[in-house]
Design a protein around this motif. Structure first.
Motif, short mmCIF file in Angstrom:
data_model
loop_
_atom_site.label_atom_id
_atom_site.label_comp_id
_atom_site.label_asym_id
_atom_site.label_seq_id
_atom_site.Cartn_x
_atom_site.Cartn_y
_atom_site.Cartn_z
N THR A 1 -19.74 0.95 42.56
CA THR A 1 -18.54 0.16 42.28
C THR A 1 -18.39 -1.01 43.23
N SER A 2 -19.26 -1.09 44.28
CA SER A 2 -19.28 -2.26 45.16
C SER A 2 -20.69 -2.42 45.70
N ASP A 3 -21.11 -3.68 45.92
CA ASP A 3 -22.43 -3.93 46.47
C ASP A 3 -22.37 -4.78 47.74
N SER A 4 -21.21 -4.87 48.38
CA SER A 4 -21.08 -5.76 49.54
C SER A 4 -20.25 -5.15 50.66
N THR B 1 -24.01 -0.66 49.40
CA THR B 1 -23.33 -0.29 48.17
C THR B 1 -22.42 0.93 48.39
#
Length: 317
Positions: A111-114, A124
């Motif tokens: 749900t996030s890569d940063s 991630t």
């Protein structure tokens, strides 16, 4: 064991980096290439790696299997394609087939890569709270037991072919290992379920891709679970997380919740001599702008991981 990395099917800078790291084995994923499971395509790929000094040990990809997983009309045709792949792998000399038991649109997810880690590296994360807001998948009416029944049908058809071809089937855990995504159950999501799956078709060719981050997120004692599965482990994804199935973050290999030295020692103790590759590394300085810098598979983090893994191996000798 053989330290290795996942590489594309044609040479690029990642092949050169792997050579510079002193690696001589490879794992391939075809990333949507058409008809990659046909004999001629596998032969060309195998020989391409051999021409550059690599043995090709693992195919980490899957022909279409949505109808198979869901038990829909047309699954027999899909299963025949998987049989074709396995037979051709045996003819070519590729030993291990890494596969998953999920319907593709609800497969691996982040749900996030940063998310920032040390030195502003980026990683991630998975947060299951998104699932409460997502639309149900069209297959949300399927039950857990139906998925097990469909898997039994698949194993009974395919494992004998793997035995004949001399290919190991290595099932990868559900990632994330939650109970369901968008209303679709997941069954390769716990140590207990893996034990059940392995017992569904007894065979030396029916085994596990031991993805450490998934088993860690499940709450398992990773070194103990390595010893529990023993020779059923055919392939390893060396990675770590912080958290649990519903909420976890990928970590640097030396900074997660697993005792990585104890885990490496466990592989040595069970006599594991197969391929072991680093997985899901953070992005480092400058990699956020590279076109081939897919989150989790960037070059600089893998350089660190291979060096770290070599250091751990030296301590187990």
């Amino acid at each position: 064991m053989d330290l290795t990395v996942m590489l594309p099917p044609t040479p690029d800078r990642r092949w050169t980096i792997a050579q510079q790291l002193g690696l001589d084995t490879a794992v391939v994923r075809f990333w949507g290439q058409e008809e990659w499971w046909e004999y001629e395509n596998l032969v060309e790929t195998y020989n391409r790696f051999a021409d550059h000094g690599f043995t090709l040990d693992v195919v980490e990809d899957r022909p279409p299997m949505e109808k198979t997983v869901l038990g829909k009309e047309g699954r027999d045709e899909e299963i025949e394609t998987v049989k074709t792949l396995i037979r051709n792998m045996g003819k070519v000399g590729i030993d291990t087939y890494c596969w998953v038991w999920t319907e593709n649109p609800v497969g691996v997810l982040r749900t996030s890569d940063s998310v920032p880690l040390r030195g502003d590296t980026r990683t991630t994360r998975y947060d299951h709270a998104w699932d409460e807001r997502a639309d149900e998948h069209p297959a949300a009416d399927i039950t857990e037991e139906e998925l097990f029944e469909n898997l039994q049908y698949f194993l009974d058809e395919v494992v004998p072919v793997a035995e004949e071809a001399g290919v190991d089937m290595a099932l990868h855990p559900d990632d994330p290992p939650v109970d369901e995504l968008r209303g679709v159950p997941r069954i390769a999501n716990s140590v207990e379920n893996f034990e059940r799956i392995l017992s569904m078709h007894e065979s030396p060719n029916h085994g596990v891709t031991f993805c450490q981050g998934n088993f860690s997120a499940m709450g398992a004692d990773v070194p103990e679970t390595v010893r529990k599965f023993g020779d059923k482990i055919k392939f390893v994804h060396f990675r770590d997380v912080e958290g649990e199935p519903e909420e976890f973050t990928e970590r640097w290999h030396d900074d997660g919740q697993t005792d990585m030295l104890a885990t490496m020692q466990a592989y040595e103790d069970i006599g594991f001599d197969g391929p072991n590759r680093p997985d899901h590394v953070p992005r480092m300085l400058g990699e956020e702008h590279r076109e081939d810098a897919q989150a989790g598979y960037t070059d600089m983090g893998r350089l660190f991981a291979i060096g770290y893994m070599r250091g751990l191996l030296e301590q187990t000798e």
